[in-house]
Enzyme design. Structure first.
Site, PDB file in Angstrom:
ATOM      1  N   HIS A 142      38.545  48.551  45.030  1.00 16.11           N
ATOM      2  CA  HIS A 142      39.626  49.221  44.309  1.00 16.11           C
ATOM      3  C   HIS A 142      40.196  50.328  45.189  1.00 16.11           C
ATOM      4  O   HIS A 142      39.463  51.053  45.863  1.00 16.11           O
ATOM      5  CB  HIS A 142      39.105  49.803  42.994  1.00 16.11           C
ATOM      6  CG  HIS A 142      40.179  50.292  42.078  1.00 16.11           C
ATOM      7  ND1 HIS A 142      40.761  51.530  42.228  1.00 16.11           N
ATOM      8  CD2 HIS A 142      40.791  49.712  41.009  1.00 16.11           C
ATOM      9  CE1 HIS A 142      41.671  51.702  41.270  1.00 16.11           C
ATOM     10  NE2 HIS A 142      41.708  50.608  40.534  1.00 16.11           N
ATOM     11  N   GLU A 145      41.349  53.232  44.622  1.00 11.34           N
ATOM     12  CA  GLU A 145      40.841  54.585  44.382  1.00 11.34           C
ATOM     13  C   GLU A 145      39.478  54.783  45.037  1.00 11.34           C
ATOM     14  O   GLU A 145      39.200  55.836  45.630  1.00 11.34           O
ATOM     15  CB  GLU A 145      40.746  54.854  42.877  1.00 11.34           C
ATOM     16  CG  GLU A 145      40.302  56.269  42.571  1.00 11.34           C
ATOM     17  CD  GLU A 145      40.112  56.530  41.088  1.00 11.34           C
ATOM     18  OE1 GLU A 145      39.223  57.337  40.745  1.00 11.34           O
ATOM     19  OE2 GLU A 145      40.848  55.926  40.268  1.00 11.34           O
ATOM     20  N   ASN A 201      41.743  50.145  34.411  1.00 13.54           N
ATOM     21  CA  ASN A 201      41.616  50.730  33.070  1.00 13.54           C
ATOM     22  C   ASN A 201      42.044  49.738  31.987  1.00 13.54           C
ATOM     23  O   ASN A 201      41.500  49.743  30.886  1.00 13.54           O
ATOM     24  CB  ASN A 201      42.395  52.039  32.974  1.00 13.54           C
ATOM     25  CG  ASN A 201      43.880  51.856  32.839  1.00 13.54           C
ATOM     26  OD1 ASN A 201      44.413  51.708  31.733  1.00 13.54           O
ATOM     27  ND2 ASN A 201      44.589  51.861  33.955  1.00 13.54           N
TER      28      ASN A 201
END
EC number: 1.17.7.4
Length: 344
Positions: free
Chosen positions: A133, A135, A233
């Site tokens: 990911h 992030e 999310n």
């Protein structure tokens, strides 16, 4: 929206809050402002946020999304996405003579600063998150020699540290709260002196959206989550809905992706959206459901949100001039080299 009359017994539970969080809103507006202020093209490294509709809309306005900094031609503007980047990416931009706009979500920046602080204090940092990911890549890049990734409770057994008295956990901001705490509990069992970050790393918006889904999950036989498949999310909301008791939960980008077969035997449909989803896409889903008899909409309100973030400070400068100056500096350095100067 001109919905049809609801069929008896059929209803929609609509989550609140849902959709855009403050960090996403800031990032999307930053791209729009940059295009307005500097004109196209404005390059963006990776998707500004993980939503297909948002990316396509910004592309039509003149944004160009690239995977690598090296893809941006010299003398241009590049924006870093809301997910954040590692320090090496800033160095790449400098080498490429690029003016930069950092649209990293301030809550992600907070985690980056925590990583730097604990690395400076020589802690082993256990970063809970999903491998690959953006992030996680950005946070890990802040202190690669100190950080190791823990991708869920199943990863805990393989974790090794130098000093069990100097271990801290941090997390990706978009995870499932419950799964993260399950991972933390497993880590604490292995490392009893494990310390926690000074404040919660999972962002307020992620937590609030999960809380609303938990409240509707027990009543809704079906939950539809509007969001893209690369949105962490949004995918967590599907998982949370199922754990909360919903018979089925699905992730869709657009109303057109909903399968009518999902509605068989369903009286209550829950609807929510990930933190990078514009409300227009939720409205389309509600319209689609209304046309099939689910016109009675009840709000499930889990929290109030009033947080906003100011736009990146770089938007207050003339970045086109800065980019031109970087090119001029390079030209000047080359000229000096031709005259015998080292340029160092």
């Amino acid at each position: 929206m001109g919905r049809m009359t609801a069929s008896p017994g059929r209803r929609v539970l609509l989550a609140a809050p849902r959709g855009y969080c403050a960090g996403v809103d800031r990032a999307v507006i930053a791209v729009e402002k940059a295009l307005e202020q500097y004109g196209a093209p404005v390059y963006v490294r990776h998707e500004i946020v993980h939503n297909k509709y948002v990316v396509q809309t910004l592309e039509k306005k003149g944004a160009i999304f690239v995977e690598r900094t090296e893809e941006v031609p010299e003398g241009n503007i590049v924006m870093f996405s809301a997910h954040g980047v590692a320090p090496v990416v800033h160095e790449e931009a400098a080498r490429g003579k690029l003016a930069t706009i950092d649209a990293t979500c301030p809550l992600v920046t907070k985690v980056h600063k925590e990583a730097v602080r604990f690395a400076n204090e020589d802690y082993d940092i256990l970063l809970i998150g999903h491998e690959g990911h953006e992030e996680v890549i950005g946070t890990s890049g802040e202190a690669p020699e100190h950080i190791q990734l823990v991708d869920g409770p199943g990863d805990v057994a393989k974790v090794e540290v130098r000093d069990e008295s100097k271990v801290v956990w941090l997390s990706q901001t978009t995870l499932s709260v419950d799964e993260t705490m399950e991972t933390v509990d497993a880590l604490k069992e292995k490392f009893p002196q494990l310390i926690s970050p000074p404040s919660d790393d999972i962002c307020y918006a992620t937590q609030n959206r999960q809380l609303a889904v938990k409240q509707m999950g027990a009543e809704a036989e079906l939950v539809i989550v509007v969001g893209s498949r690369n949105s962490s999310n949004s995918k967590r909301l599907v998982e949370v809905a199922k754990l909360a008791g919903s018979r089925e939960a699905y992730l869709v980008d657009f109303a057109s992706e909903i399968d009518e077969a999902w509605l068989e035997g369903v009286t209550t449909v829950g609807v929510t959206s990930g933190a990078s989803v514009p409300e227009v896409l939720v409205e389309e889903v509600l319209e689609w459901l209304a046309q099939r008899g689910y016109g009675d909409v009840e709000l499930v309100k889990a929290a109030e949100e009033s947080i906003t973030f100011s736009l990146p400070k770089e938007l207050r400068r003339d970045l086109r001039e800065e980019a031109a100056a970087l090119i001029a500096q390079r030209t000047g350095a080359a000229g000096s080299g031709n005259s015998g100067d080292s340029g160092e």
